[in-house]
Enzyme design. Sequence first.
Site, PDB file in Angstrom:
ATOM      1  N   GLY A  29       0.893  -1.162   0.000  1.00 36.77           N
ATOM      2  CA  GLY A  29       0.000   0.000   0.000  1.00 36.77           C
ATOM      3  C   GLY A  29       0.925   1.203   0.000  1.00 36.77           C
ATOM      4  CG  ASP A  30      -0.083   5.269  -0.837  1.00 36.69           C
ATOM      5  OD1 ASP A  30      -0.650   4.681   0.107  1.00 36.69           O
ATOM      6  OD2 ASP A  30      -0.271   6.473  -1.097  1.00 36.69           O
ATOM      7  CB  THR A  31       1.509   5.377   3.440  1.00 35.39           C
ATOM      8  OG1 THR A  31       0.393   4.499   3.646  1.00 35.39           O
ATOM      9  CG2 THR A  31       1.040   6.713   2.909  1.00 35.39           C
ATOM     10  CG  ASN A  33       4.167  -0.008  -1.184  1.00 35.97           C
ATOM     11  OD1 ASN A  33       3.856  -0.963  -0.493  1.00 35.97           O
ATOM     12  ND2 ASN A  33       3.537   0.313  -2.304  1.00 35.97           N
ATOM     13  NE  ARG A 102      -7.785   1.090  -0.638  1.00 36.47           N
ATOM     14  CZ  ARG A 102      -6.655   1.710  -1.040  1.00 36.47           C
ATOM     15  NH1 ARG A 102      -6.473   1.975  -2.337  1.00 36.47           N
ATOM     16  NH2 ARG A 102      -5.738   2.053  -0.190  1.00 36.47           N
ATOM     17  CB  ALA A 253       6.153   0.428  -5.180  1.00 33.95           C
ATOM     18  CB  ALA A 254       7.837   3.959  -9.812  1.00 35.19           C
ATOM     19  CG  ASP A 256       4.434   3.945  -3.232  1.00 33.05           C
ATOM     20  OD1 ASP A 256       3.910   5.059  -3.401  1.00 33.05           O
ATOM     21  OD2 ASP A 256       3.851   2.874  -3.458  1.00 33.05           O
TER      22      ASP A 256
HETATM   23  O1  LIG Z   1      -3.230   2.284  -5.002  1.00 32.07           O
HETATM   24  C1  LIG Z   1      -3.084   2.077  -3.807  1.00 32.07           C
HETATM   25  O2  LIG Z   1      -3.890   2.424  -2.952  1.00 32.07           O
HETATM   26  C2  LIG Z   1      -1.904   1.400  -3.325  1.00 32.07           C
HETATM   27  O3  LIG Z   1      -1.459   1.726  -2.267  1.00 32.07           O
HETATM   28  C3  LIG Z   1      -1.317   0.348  -4.185  1.00 32.07           C
HETATM   29  C4  LIG Z   1       0.108   0.492  -4.594  1.00 32.07           C
HETATM   30  O4  LIG Z   1       0.971  -0.271  -3.795  1.00 32.07           O
HETATM   31  C5  LIG Z   1       0.599   1.900  -4.647  1.00 32.07           C
HETATM   32  O5  LIG Z   1      -0.423   2.736  -5.068  1.00 32.07           O
HETATM   33  C6  LIG Z   1       1.752   2.022  -5.576  1.00 32.07           C
HETATM   34  O6  LIG Z   1       2.036   3.374  -5.771  1.00 32.07           O
HETATM   35  P1  LIG Z   1       2.958   3.957  -6.936  1.00 32.07           P
HETATM   36  O7  LIG Z   1       4.296   4.237  -6.334  1.00 32.07           O
HETATM   37  O8  LIG Z   1       2.253   5.202  -7.332  1.00 32.07           O
HETATM   38  O9  LIG Z   1       3.003   2.905  -8.000  1.00 32.07           O
END
Ligand SMILES: O=C(O)C(=O)C[C@H](O)[C@H](O)COP(=O)(O)O
Length: 303
Positions: A29-31, A33, A102, A253-254, A256
């Site tokens: 999840g972005d944060t 990661n 979610r 996750a690029a 993140d």
């Molecule tokens: O979309 C969401 O809610 C997530 O958290 C899933 C992903 O793990 C991140 O979004 C990846 O983020 P990027 O670094 O922008 O690729």
Amino acid sequence: MTRQFLSIGECMIEMAPRADGSYSMGFAGDTFNTAWYARRVAGPDLEIGYLSAVGDDGPSQEMTTFMREAGVRPELAVRPGRAVGLYMISLIEGERSFSYWRSTSAATTLADDLDRLPGLGAGDMAFFSGITLAILPESGREKLLAALAKARAEGVTVAFDPNLRPRLWSGTEDMCRWIMRGAEVADIALPSYEDEGAHFGDADKAATGARYLSAGAQLVIVKDGPLPVLLVTPEAENLVETVPAEQVVDTTAAGDSFNARFLVGVLSGETATVAAAQACGLSRQVIGAHGALVESASAPITG
Ligand SMILES: O=C(O)C(=O)C[C@H](O)[C@H](O)COP(=O)(O)O
């Protein structure tokens, strides 16, 4: 002196496609990661925490154990009867898109009883994203923003990645309004030009930088996929060249991982320019492999 980096948001079960067409299950999840990569690049004098909420079921417990084992301190409210969210990555020529399950996840309640950010003081950093705001009810957004503003007033540096995900918002106007509310409590903003241009209509990276500066940020890092990163402060603008990845396998996750390496670098005393160049190096490795969390990727602190 030990310092704290606290990331705030939602970690989910991740279904990531493998080269053979099957899926592997992980947690991301972005944060989260960003917290995970921060732990990998930071020295022992930086503690990494993750503030969210989980349920009381098996996957929630596994997620909590996963965080601990990764060296990220869980600051997790437990909500009996709730479960963690899930997302699946779809890939077309390496470019990712996400499907989400979610909307009733435990993390949507993370700010329900939040008054202040735990364990942070002057010199520490708190990090949140537009996804953190998107998943919360309006009352939760208000509580989180108030806690961030309070921490900032006490000397905590607040960093914010707008991470625009239109699908998580009721409409573009609502998204843009709350993103700018988030920007108002941030010292450092880390937007991506592709998204900002599309949804805020910014003509170029400088326009994105100017918008976040005028919201109150002191440092804006405008990411732009494989193109140069623009660093903007009230005094100056500086383009940091990037080296494109040899092979793009999965761009998840690029941003993140970039955020993690950049923020830990700045907290460790690197200049923003050095930290941004190192951050590009880390995210280049991350997009060369499947899934959000890439074990082999590294970019240690240099100075
Ligand atoms: O979309 C969401 O809610 C997530 O958290 C899933 C992903 O793990 C991140 O979004 C990846 O983020 P990027 O670094 O922008 O690729």
